[in-house]
Design a protein around this motif. Structure first.
Motif, PDB file in Angstrom:
ATOM      1  N   TRP A 167      41.720 -29.369  13.581  1.00 40.08           N
ATOM      2  CA  TRP A 167      42.624 -29.728  12.481  1.00 40.08           C
ATOM      3  C   TRP A 167      42.400 -30.976  11.641  1.00 40.08           C
ATOM      4  O   TRP A 167      42.958 -31.001  10.410  1.00 40.08           O
ATOM      5  N   SER A 168      41.766 -31.720  11.985  1.00 43.64           N
ATOM      6  CA  SER A 168      41.343 -33.275  11.299  1.00 43.64           C
ATOM      7  C   SER A 168      40.115 -32.960  10.503  1.00 43.64           C
ATOM      8  O   SER A 168      39.888 -33.602   9.322  1.00 43.64           O
ATOM      9  N   THR A 176      41.890 -31.052  18.175  1.00 40.00           N
ATOM     10  CA  THR A 176      42.082 -32.069  17.306  1.00 40.00           C
ATOM     11  C   THR A 176      41.086 -32.130  15.913  1.00 40.00           C
ATOM     12  O   THR A 176      41.285 -32.402  14.826  1.00 40.00           O
ATOM     13  N   ILE A 214      46.985 -36.361  13.869  1.00 36.66           N
ATOM     14  CA  ILE A 214      46.749 -35.250  14.492  1.00 36.66           C
ATOM     15  C   ILE A 214      47.423 -35.394  16.116  1.00 36.66           C
ATOM     16  O   ILE A 214      47.945 -35.132  16.866  1.00 36.66           O
ATOM     17  N   GLU A 215      46.359 -36.389  16.430  1.00 35.30           N
ATOM     18  CA  GLU A 215      46.711 -36.894  17.990  1.00 35.30           C
ATOM     19  C   GLU A 215      48.011 -37.387  17.893  1.00 35.30           C
ATOM     20  O   GLU A 215      48.589 -37.080  19.192  1.00 35.30           O
ATOM     21  N   ARG A 243      54.892 -27.540  26.741  1.00 29.42           N
ATOM     22  CA  ARG A 243      54.601 -27.399  25.600  1.00 29.42           C
ATOM     23  C   ARG A 243      54.275 -26.030  25.209  1.00 29.42           C
ATOM     24  O   ARG A 243      54.400 -25.736  24.091  1.00 29.42           O
ATOM     25  N   HIS A 276      41.508 -30.068  24.098  1.00 28.91           N
ATOM     26  CA  HIS A 276      42.145 -31.103  23.225  1.00 28.91           C
ATOM     27  C   HIS A 276      41.409 -31.623  22.104  1.00 28.91           C
ATOM     28  O   HIS A 276      41.741 -31.885  20.821  1.00 28.91           O
ATOM     29  N   PRO A 302      48.130 -23.709  17.261  1.00 25.41           N
ATOM     30  CA  PRO A 302      48.593 -24.521  18.056  1.00 25.41           C
ATOM     31  C   PRO A 302      49.125 -23.785  19.321  1.00 25.41           C
ATOM     32  O   PRO A 302      49.328 -24.467  20.390  1.00 25.41           O
ATOM     33  N   CYS A 303      50.000 -22.821  18.935  1.00 23.18           N
ATOM     34  CA  CYS A 303      50.707 -22.012  19.913  1.00 23.18           C
ATOM     35  C   CYS A 303      49.632 -21.379  21.242  1.00 23.18           C
ATOM     36  O   CYS A 303      50.072 -21.688  22.238  1.00 23.18           O
ATOM     37  N   ALA A 323      48.162 -24.291  23.298  1.00 30.59           N
ATOM     38  CA  ALA A 323      48.965 -24.827  24.350  1.00 30.59           C
ATOM     39  C   ALA A 323      49.352 -23.792  25.488  1.00 30.59           C
ATOM     40  O   ALA A 323      49.192 -24.067  26.469  1.00 30.59           O
ATOM     41  N   GLU A 333      42.400 -37.341  11.880  1.00 29.57           N
ATOM     42  CA  GLU A 333      42.160 -37.261  13.302  1.00 29.57           C
ATOM     43  C   GLU A 333      43.228 -38.108  14.073  1.00 29.57           C
ATOM     44  O   GLU A 333      43.894 -37.388  15.124  1.00 29.57           O
ATOM     45  N   LEU A 345      52.684 -25.952  13.844  1.00 31.52           N
ATOM     46  CA  LEU A 345      53.299 -26.153  15.353  1.00 31.52           C
ATOM     47  C   LEU A 345      54.754 -25.158  15.313  1.00 31.52           C
ATOM     48  O   LEU A 345      55.156 -25.073  16.348  1.00 31.52           O
ATOM     49  N   LEU A 372      56.045 -24.339  21.821  1.00 35.81           N
ATOM     50  CA  LEU A 372      55.045 -24.009  20.819  1.00 35.81           C
ATOM     51  C   LEU A 372      54.883 -22.326  20.901  1.00 35.81           C
ATOM     52  O   LEU A 372      54.635 -21.588  19.857  1.00 35.81           O
ATOM     53  N   TYR A 389      49.575 -28.957   9.466  1.00 39.10           N
ATOM     54  CA  TYR A 389      49.700 -29.034  11.052  1.00 39.10           C
ATOM     55  C   TYR A 389      50.922 -28.761  11.864  1.00 39.10           C
ATOM     56  O   TYR A 389      51.136 -28.169  12.462  1.00 39.10           O
ATOM     57  N   LEU A 392      50.561 -34.819  18.514  1.00 44.12           N
ATOM     58  CA  LEU A 392      50.659 -34.287  19.757  1.00 44.12           C
ATOM     59  C   LEU A 392      51.012 -35.203  20.632  1.00 44.12           C
ATOM     60  O   LEU A 392      52.035 -34.675  21.774  1.00 44.12           O
TER      61      LEU A 392
END
Lengths: 694, 179
Positions: free
Chosen positions: A681-682, A678, B71-72, B99, A674, A620-621, A624, B68, B35, B103, B31, B75
């Motif tokens: 991760w999902s 997503t 996670i969305e 962001r 994005h 994630p870092c 971003a 999903e 982060l 992060l 997750y 964010l």
């Protein structure tokens, strides 16, 4: 007449006549020797071809010889005047930056294309740190102009930039941008920079990915530009450094010892119409933007299309517009790295060859200055000389064969006494010795320079060791020359047959040549040596012995290529004081900084990972950080569908299913990034297992 | 990827809400951990907020995958907080930079603020200034200079073009020769 500056100004008018007269006279002299040797009762077409080839090659050799010889004289004179003309004294006498309303910032621009980000940023940091130490860094800004297509390298570049920019803080002086499309390669990269940010800077100093420059040199370059408003470009000759292999250390030694002489000679006769070598040069931005927008050449590649070797053309366009282009041979602190092995050297030649041959179309183009045309011819000749030498050798062999067939007739006509056939062995030997002398005298002259300057000699490891180094270097250059001749001839033929050579990335880091690689690259050379050796030994035995240096180079190409690539041998030579350069005996501060930066350049927790781009998307870092660098684009259904298609492809086919271009596309847009983030991760396990299986 | 992600199915009830939140929470915790949220209380609080959002979303739209969506929503939750801190006038680039700043670990204890700050505290302009200060400028403002393509007239290019034009006219347009 007693005023020395007036005398020296007057003398400048004679530089070119002196150089060209010496070159022409030497060539004519050598040609007359050869024509005397081969014109035995008339001239055959083959002998005429030999003469023409020899004339072209001699012109090339004598031009190099006189450049070195004039450089030798120039450096000798400079050694005597050294005390009164140091950079520091000049810096004190003149302000570095004049106070005018025009922006006077200088951009240090480094165009990069899929280069090692660690090395790129370590080099830039070293240059900038050195600049900060001069106290003049406020006038400079750094711009990394990335044309990188490889998504892994792209993400790493961003991380490196971010880390450095964060360290330096405000005001921002380190900038980074990655072009969406790498149109027109490096020249297009620079042009895009000028179009977008050129108005911010008066000068830009162009660096290559492996360039390092001392801060003092950068400041001095700006000072010289400020001192003469008609100068548009100053090229500082880069000295090769930092490589460990025997091959590279020999090249570094040669580049450092003979290179300074050649640069001094070039500067002597090129004067205000010098050339641009593509990097380690300062350019005045406004004239560059006004005159150096490069057109496409009519026709298709390899001779048409984009101008590949843009530097020569840019220098010629500036000169055509009346601007001065200088070669600052007296400035140090300019470094570059060279290919570590013979094969890498040839690969680099392959990239450059097409660009230089393309210049043949520009030689007679309207409006260019005569000297710019000579630069184009020299660029072409640096590659065309190889096939010409090859043809010359073949023609000589054939001529020798025909001569061997001639049965001498001792009694003919009314002669009672035998008429002995005339021998031309002396003339032929003279031709050979003259040619060899022209090739090797510059090496000897460089040793004479060391004999005159004990301090300089010490920096090359002392005169005796430098002399031994010159001998060994000469021996290897004799062995390597035929191999390079065949390599370059192959490239030239491929280009003439309209086969695009391409523009692959150069492998810059230290590495060694293994047997498989050497065999793949040189087996043909060895075969040629065996066939040519057997043919000459049996059919023209007299010629065979003259031919042995060439045959030996080719026959031994595999072991020589492997041996010269060995870093252990390079280090051993260094320990024994051979091939030492001033940069090794007394390492400049900027190179020490480079070493320190390289040691610290490891990215924490991200090293030794494959598929960096994907992990960067997952993390994630990094996700971003990368997203923050991307432009904010309006959403588009078409793009969204395309990106979704790529994500499906990634899911179905794994990483191997995606091309580099597709991977890049996936991470080039915030919405795609994005989506991917997503999704990963999902739906982690199935995708990760697919990724791992690849 | 920091934590190993387990494959889980995310079935839905008839009313379109996820059947088993424990599986989703497990993934969500991983997750959030990635982060930078390491405090278990903070993870629990944020998971609860995300669950509320997912449930609300499921009530109005058909969800394909609950994880999903989670996670969305995480964010979106982060972005909502950053926008509230920065002020509603902030653009997408400022938000992306903020962001990246949080992060990237440039702002210490940001997770605590994310979880616990109230709307009133978010009006604190000091924190917004800190966020904006972390924005690294990748390129300076544009200062364009025109750069037109220079012309290079190659040797014989014009005469060759003229000659090929004449040949073309001769063979292709006979009517122009014979009025």
């Amino acid at each position: 007449m007693s005023n020395p500056s007036w005398f020296s100004r007057l003398g400048r008018y004679f530089h070119r006549p002196i150089f060209f007269s010496l070159t022409a006279l030497t060539t004519l002299g050598a040609m007359s020797l050869l024509s005397a040797a081969i014109q035995d009762g008339g001239i055959t077409p083959l002998e005429l071809a030999l003469l023409i080839l020899y004339a072209i090659l001699m012109l090339w050799i004598t031009a190099s010889f006189w450049t070195a010889a004039l450089g030798f004289v120039r450096i000798l004179r400079r050694l005597r005047q050294q005390a009164t003309s140091s950079i520091t004294s000049r810096q004190q006498s003149q302000p570095v930056l004049a106070d005018t309303t025009e922006p006077c910032k200088t951009a240090l621009v480094m165009p990069v294309y899929n280069e090692d980000p660690k090395r790129v940023f370590a080099g830039l940091r070293a240059t900038y740190q050195s600049l900060v130490e001069t106290g003049q860094a406020d006038g400079f800004e750094v711009f990394v102009l990335s044309d990188t297509r490889d998504p892994d390298v792209w993400v790493q570049e961003e991380m490196q930039w971010r880390r450095w920019a964060r360290e330096l803080g405000e005001p921002a002086r380190i900038f980074y941008r990655n072009r969406v499309e790498n149109t027109a390669r490096k020249s297009g990269n620079l042009a895009e920079f000028c179009r977008n940010w050129g108005g911010r800077y008066r000068y830009m100093i162009v660096l290559d990915a492996d360039s390092v420059m001392a801060g003092e040199t950068l400041v001095e370059m700006v000072r010289r530009m400020e001192a003469d408003s008609r100068v548009a470009l100053i090229q500082v000759p880069p000295v090769p450094v930092n490589r460990s292999s025997l091959f590279a250390r020999m090249l570094q030694f040669a580049g450092s010892l003979y290179g300074s002489m050649f640069a001094a000679g070039l500067s002597y006769w090129q004067q205000d119409t010098a050339n641009f070598w593509g990097h380690n040069a300062i350019l005045r931005v406004r004239p560059f933007t006004e005159h150096c927008g490069l057109p496409q050449l009519p026709g298709n590649e390899p001779f048409g299309g984009e101008i590949l070797s843009h530097d020569f053309v840019e220098a010629a366009l500036l000169a055509r517009a009346g601007w001065k282009v200088h070669l600052a041979d007296d400035l140090g602190g300019s470094y570059e790295e060279i290919p570590p092995t013979l094969i890498d050297y040839a690969k680099r030649d392959r990239r450059w060859c097409q660009g230089n041959l393309q210049h043949s179309r520009l030689v007679l183009a309207h409006g260019f200055k005569s000297l710019s045309r000579i630069h184009f011819v020299m660029g072409v000749m640096s590659y065309l000389a190889s096939p010409l030498w090859l043809l010359f050798l073949i023609a000589t062999g054939i001529e020798a064969y025909f001569r061997s067939l001639t049965v001498p007739v001792y009694f003919f006509g009314d002669n009672v006494l035998p008429v002995w056939p005339q021998s031309y062995a002396v003339e032929m030997a003279t031709v050979l010795w003259v040619t060899l002398a022209l090739l090797f005298l510059p090496k000897f002259l460089s040793l004479v320079l060391l004999a005159f300057d004990a301090n300089l000699a010490r920096r090359f490891g002392g005169l005796p060791k430098a002399a031994i180094s010159v001998l060994i270097e000469s021996f290897f250059s004799v062995l390597l020359a035929p191999v390079l001749m065949l390599f370059q001839s192959k490239f030239v033929v491929a280009i003439l047959l309209r086969t695009t050579v391409g523009w692959p990335t150069q492998e810059r880091g230290d590495h060694q040549t293994g047997f498989a690689e050497a065999f793949g690259a040189h087996s043909v050379h060895t075969l040629i040596a065996l066939v040519a050796g057997l043919a000459t030994y049996f059919y023209v035995p007299n010629f065979f012995w003259w031919f042995t240096p060439v045959l030996a180079g080719l026959a031994l190409s595999i072991p020589v290529s492997m041996i010269t690539s060995r870093m252990a041998l390079g280090r051993l030579a260094r320990r024994t004081g051979l091939f030492l350069t001033p940069e090794e005996t007394n390492e400049p501060r900027v190179l020490r900084l480079l070493e320190e930066n390289l040691a610290q350049a490891e990215l924490p927790a991200m090293t030794n990972e494959d598929n960096f781009w994907l992990r960067a998307v997952v993390n994630p870092c990094t996700y971003a950080l990368h997203a923050a660098q991307l432009p904010d684009e309006a959403p588009s259904r078409r793009r969204r569908h395309a990106l979704e298609g790529l994500i499906f492809k990634l899911q179905d086919g794994g990483l191997n299913g995606l091309s580099t271009r597709e991977k890049r596309t996936l991470i080039s847009h915030r919405d795609g990034l994005h989506e991917l983030h997503t999704l990963l991760w999902s739906n982690g396990e199935s995708l990760n297992s697919t990724i791992k299986s690849n | 990827m920091g934590a190993r992600i387990k494959a889980i199915s995310t079935p839905f009830e008839r009313d379109n809400t996820p059947a088993d939140w424990s599986l989703i929470t497990q993934r969500l915790a991983a997750y959030l951990n990635a982060l930078g949220v390491t405090n278990l209380t903070e993870i629990a609080q944020l998971s609860e907020q995300v669950q509320r959002r997912v449930t609300a979303r499921a009530a109005v739209t058909m969800l394909e995958d609950a994880i999903e969506a989670a996670i969305e929503e995480t964010l979106v939750l982060l972005d909502d907080w950053l926008l509230a801190e920065l002020g509603s006038h902030s653009d997408a680039n400022t938000l992306a930079a903020a962001r990246a700043a949080v992060l990237g670990g440039e702002i210490p204890n940001w997770t605590a603020r994310w979880v616990s700050t109230t709307a009133a505290e978010r009006a604190d302009s000091g924190f917004a200034a800190v966020l904006r200060a972390c924005h690294l400028v990748a390129v300076p403002p544009l200062a364009p200079l025109p750069m037109h393509t220079s012309s290079i007239d190659l040797c014989c290019q014009r005469s060759r073009r003229r000659m090929s034009g004449a040949i073309c006219r001769f063979f292709c347009q006979p009517e122009t020769r014979n009025p």
